[in-house]
Design an enzyme around this catalytic site. Structure first.
Site, PDB file in Angstrom:
ATOM      1  N   HIS A 188       8.068  -0.935  12.781  1.00 52.22           N
ATOM      2  CA  HIS A 188       7.009  -1.600  12.026  1.00 52.22           C
ATOM      3  C   HIS A 188       7.412  -3.053  11.828  1.00 52.22           C
ATOM      4  O   HIS A 188       8.482  -3.487  12.273  1.00 52.22           O
ATOM      5  CB  HIS A 188       6.791  -0.881  10.699  1.00 52.22           C
ATOM      6  CG  HIS A 188       5.511  -1.241  10.015  1.00 52.22           C
ATOM      7  ND1 HIS A 188       4.308  -1.388  10.683  1.00 52.22           N
ATOM      8  CD2 HIS A 188       5.228  -1.479   8.706  1.00 52.22           C
ATOM      9  CE1 HIS A 188       3.362  -1.699   9.819  1.00 52.22           C
ATOM     10  NE2 HIS A 188       3.892  -1.775   8.614  1.00 52.22           N
TER      11      HIS A 188
ATOM     12  N   HIS B 187      -3.530   7.138   7.310  1.00 53.26           N
ATOM     13  CA  HIS B 187      -3.334   5.687   7.263  1.00 53.26           C
ATOM     14  C   HIS B 187      -4.438   4.967   8.034  1.00 53.26           C
ATOM     15  O   HIS B 187      -4.190   4.091   8.863  1.00 53.26           O
ATOM     16  CB  HIS B 187      -1.952   5.305   7.807  1.00 53.26           C
ATOM     17  CG  HIS B 187      -1.506   3.940   7.371  1.00 53.26           C
ATOM     18  ND1 HIS B 187      -1.699   2.819   8.139  1.00 53.26           N
ATOM     19  CD2 HIS B 187      -0.896   3.520   6.236  1.00 53.26           C
ATOM     20  CE1 HIS B 187      -1.202   1.763   7.520  1.00 53.26           C
ATOM     21  NE2 HIS B 187      -0.708   2.163   6.351  1.00 53.26           N
TER      22      HIS B 187
ATOM     23  N   ASP C 213       4.611   3.693   8.363  1.00 52.90           N
ATOM     24  CA  ASP C 213       3.794   3.118   9.421  1.00 52.90           C
ATOM     25  C   ASP C 213       4.675   2.880  10.646  1.00 52.90           C
ATOM     26  O   ASP C 213       5.835   2.534  10.509  1.00 52.90           O
ATOM     27  CB  ASP C 213       3.230   1.778   8.984  1.00 52.90           C
ATOM     28  CG  ASP C 213       2.356   1.853   7.747  1.00 52.90           C
ATOM     29  OD1 ASP C 213       2.401   2.883   7.032  1.00 52.90           O
ATOM     30  OD2 ASP C 213       1.680   0.874   7.435  1.00 52.90           O
TER      31      ASP C 213
ATOM     32  N   ASP D 253       0.810  -1.218   0.000  1.00 52.75           N
ATOM     33  CA  ASP D 253       0.000   0.000   0.000  1.00 52.75           C
ATOM     34  C   ASP D 253       0.844   1.268   0.000  1.00 52.75           C
ATOM     35  O   ASP D 253       0.300   2.374  -0.060  1.00 52.75           O
ATOM     36  CB  ASP D 253      -0.971   0.005   1.189  1.00 52.75           C
ATOM     37  CG  ASP D 253      -0.285  -0.194   2.536  1.00 52.75           C
ATOM     38  OD1 ASP D 253       0.648  -1.003   2.602  1.00 52.75           O
ATOM     39  OD2 ASP D 253      -0.696   0.453   3.518  1.00 52.75           O
TER      40      ASP D 253
END
Length: 302
Positions: free
Chosen positions: A142, A269, A211, A66
């Site tokens: 992450h 997000h 992220d 993504d």
């Protein structure tokens, strides 16, 4: 110079009919920097009237789909459009290994070169620099190696106080030196720089953190940033899931913003399970007042 950020995609792994995967464009003094390139980024660039040819640097935070699935298509389109200028891509080293076979198959004899710059995920360091701006990596936590990016203007030159310079009959050849902060010292005359110049406008900064799960380790790197984008995939009632999946909640993003004394916070997000994003804003503003939702097509001036 000034900076502005346009949101191209604000969703997490699965796109929705209203939200695209992560992508943003940072404008800096007429230049355009693409940050992440989720699926659909080309369409969003068109919708927001960003000329493809003005993008020369692309920063990829990590190699989850993504955040990167839109890159092969964008490169292909740039080749079809006849681009000749090099395209610089800053990402984990594995991206070059993944993309090169694809480019060899679909984009043989491209009229431009894709220049890969490998990013180290565990250290904060300058990965891009020009006369006006530098980009520093922010190590994030992450499931796979991930970095954020801190874009910050370099200190500007001081401004000439024309009235004072005229009064003291300062030679024109001295003006560039005064802008750089030198005191005037010539022919037995000494005049302090502060007397002849005005303070420069403050340098602006933007930090992109997606992220990551909640980590106070990044607070020192974010101190006093003008605008912070911090992922907020979940609400607080899913805090356990956020930790398990190495993501953050809106309240946790606001806590980072508060601790770092940033100017403004952008939330993004979002998990596809949420249609209404207002609870994210309410949750964040309970901790940090100047929080906003990063919705597609929104532009935030810094």
């Amino acid at each position: 110079m000034g900076l502005s950020v346009t949101i191209l995609g604000s969703n997490s792994a699965l796109p929705t009919s209203e939200r695209n995967p992560t992508a943003q464009v940072l404008r800096a003094s007429g230049r355009f920097f693409l940050i992440d390139c989720g699926e659909g980024t080309q369409l969003q660039l068109r919708r927001n009237r960003v000329h493809f040819g003005r993008i020369h640097h692309i920063f990829i935070s990590h190699l989850h789909g993504d955040h990167v699935f839109g890159l092969p298509g964008l490169i292909s389109s740039l080749a079809l459009l006849g681009r000749t200028a090099d395209l610089h891509v800053y990402a984990m080293a594995d991206l070059e290994k993944l993309l090169n076979p694809w480019l060899d198959y679909f984009c043989k004899n491209m009229p431009f070169v894709v220049v890969f710059h490998a990013v180290e995920p565990d250290v904060s360091k300058v990965i891009y620099e020009d006369e006006l701006l530098e980009v520093v990596t922010i190590p994030l936590e992450h499931r796979i190696p991930t970095v954020g990016f801190l874009f910050r203007e370099k200190p500007k030159e001081r401004k000439i106080n024309k009235g004072k310079c005229d009064f003291y009959q300062i030679p024109l050849r001295w003006l560039p030196r005064l802008k750089k902060g030198e005191d005037f010292n010539e022919d037995g005359r000494f005049i302090s720089n502060e007397e002849l110049t005005l303070p420069p406008p403050p340098a602006k900064s933007y930090a992109f953190c997606s992220d990551t799960r909640y980590s106070e380790k990044i607070v020192s790197l974010l101190q006093n940033v003008d605008l912070l984008y911090h992922e907020s995939t979940f609400l607080t009632d899913q805090e356990e899931l956020a930790a398990k999946t190495f993501h953050s909640t809106a309240r946790q993003a606001a806590s980072i913003a508060h601790q770092a004394n940033v100017g403004k916070l952008l939330l993004g997000h979002f998990s596809s399970r949420y249609r209404d994003l207002e609870p994210f804003l309410e949750e964040a503003r309970a901790v940090f007042d100047n929080a906003w939702i990063a919705t597609e097509g929104s532009t935030f001036e810094i």
